[in-house]
Enzyme design. Structure first.
Site, short mmCIF file in Angstrom:
data_model
loop_
_atom_site.label_atom_id
_atom_site.label_comp_id
_atom_site.label_asym_id
_atom_site.label_seq_id
_atom_site.Cartn_x
_atom_site.Cartn_y
_atom_site.Cartn_z
N HIS A 84 7.23 5.82 -0.66
CA HIS A 84 5.99 6.35 -0.09
C HIS A 84 4.93 5.25 -0.05
O HIS A 84 4.71 4.54 -1.04
CB HIS A 84 5.46 7.52 -0.92
CG HIS A 84 4.19 8.09 -0.39
ND1 HIS A 84 4.11 8.75 0.82
CD2 HIS A 84 2.92 8.08 -0.90
CE1 HIS A 84 2.86 9.12 1.04
NE2 HIS A 84 2.11 8.73 0.02
N SER A 85 4.26 5.12 1.10
CA SER A 85 3.17 4.17 1.29
C SER A 85 3.66 2.74 1.03
O SER A 85 4.60 2.31 1.70
CB SER A 85 1.99 4.56 0.39
OG SER A 85 0.81 3.91 0.79
N MET A 86 3.09 2.00 0.10
CA MET A 86 3.62 0.68 -0.20
C MET A 86 5.09 0.76 -0.56
O MET A 86 5.88 -0.15 -0.26
CB MET A 86 2.85 0.03 -1.36
CG MET A 86 3.33 -1.37 -1.69
SD MET A 86 2.52 -2.13 -3.14
CE MET A 86 3.39 -1.31 -4.47
N SER B 178 8.05 7.03 3.95
CA SER B 178 6.99 8.04 3.96
C SER B 178 5.60 7.41 3.93
O SER B 178 5.34 6.47 3.18
CB SER B 178 7.16 8.95 2.73
OG SER B 178 6.04 9.76 2.51
#
Length: 250
Positions: free
Chosen positions: A95-97, A122
């Site tokens: 998720h994200s990074m 994500s």
């Protein structure tokens, strides 16, 4: 393959070890996040997939270690830690990074002929969309960003002592992701499924869909209602998607 105790103790957290797992899901936290973010996923998938949650340096039980401030440096170490665990079919979720780290770690493993069955990416725009960002350069900017994204416990943000403890790792993560530049034409061979919120202030649906340009495999995208941490409101649905993949690929 033999499991590495060093990799287990330092980089990998198994909240629900399986005696004879058939499939593994490797989870990569967001900037400032930790392995415990994925405890609910591990709980939900216990018996279906063994969840390995990655623990980056500089947080929780690795608080006294120096954070790694580049995506390439983190991905190199993550790939090294995960190699002993690739004796079973496995997928990545980031998720994200964590999505970028999942992508870059997969690229490194694929060079050795080791490929995930799926990358679940994500809450992150594709690497081909570059923005000039500098949140990591000031504490005020970091705190404002964390409040905006609503992914950090407000009690942490309002406690100066806790903030002093967690900000170095958060700053390092933001520096890593804000200075990351993907190699031109970088791709993976494995399938990619992108998950994103329809009101994410950091990723538009168009930017998320552009991940299809970074895989030679099948591509899919799922858009959920919500912002950057949309998955908090859709955890059961996402867990069911992950479990379905584990059953079919394991």
């Amino acid at each position: 393959m033999t499991q590495s105790p060093a990799a287990t103790n330092q980089w990998i957290r198994r909240f629900h070890p399986a005696p004879a797992p058939r499939f593994r899901l490797v989870c990569f936290p967001h900037a400032g996040g930790s392995a415990s973010f994925y405890f609910p996923v591990s709980t939900a998938l216990a018996g279906t997939a063994e969840v390995l949650a990655m623990q980056y340096p500089g947080r929780q039980d690795r608080q006294n270690e120096e954070p790694i401030g580049t995506v390439t440096g983190l991905a190199d170490r993550l790939a090294e830690a995960l190699r002993p665990w690739t004796d079973l079919p496995f997928a990545f979720f980031g998720h994200s990074m964590g999505a970028v780290l999942a992508f870059e770690t997969a690229r490194r493993l694929e060079k050795d002929g080791i490929s995930p069955t799926m990358l679940f990416l994500s809450g992150r725009r594709a690497p081909s969309f570059v923005r000039e960002e500098s949140v990591h350069r000031s504490d005020e900017g970091l705190i404002a960003e964390l409040k905006k994204l609503s992914g950090t416990d407000p009690r942490v943000l309002d406690d100066p002592d806790l903030l002093r403890m967690v900000l170095p790792a958060i700053r390092s993560d933001y520096k890593a992701i804000e200075t990351y530049r993907c190699e031109p034409g970088a791709r993976v061979a494995c399938p990619v499924t992108v998950l994103t919120g329809d009101n994410d202030p950091r990723t538009t649906v168009e930017e998320a869909r552009a991940w299809q340009d970074h895989t030679d495999g099948p591509f899919d995208i799922a858009v959920y209602s919500g912002g950057h941490f949309y998955l908090s409101d859709h955890q059961q649905e996402i867990n069911e998607r992950l479990a379905e993949h584990a059953r079919s690929a394991g």
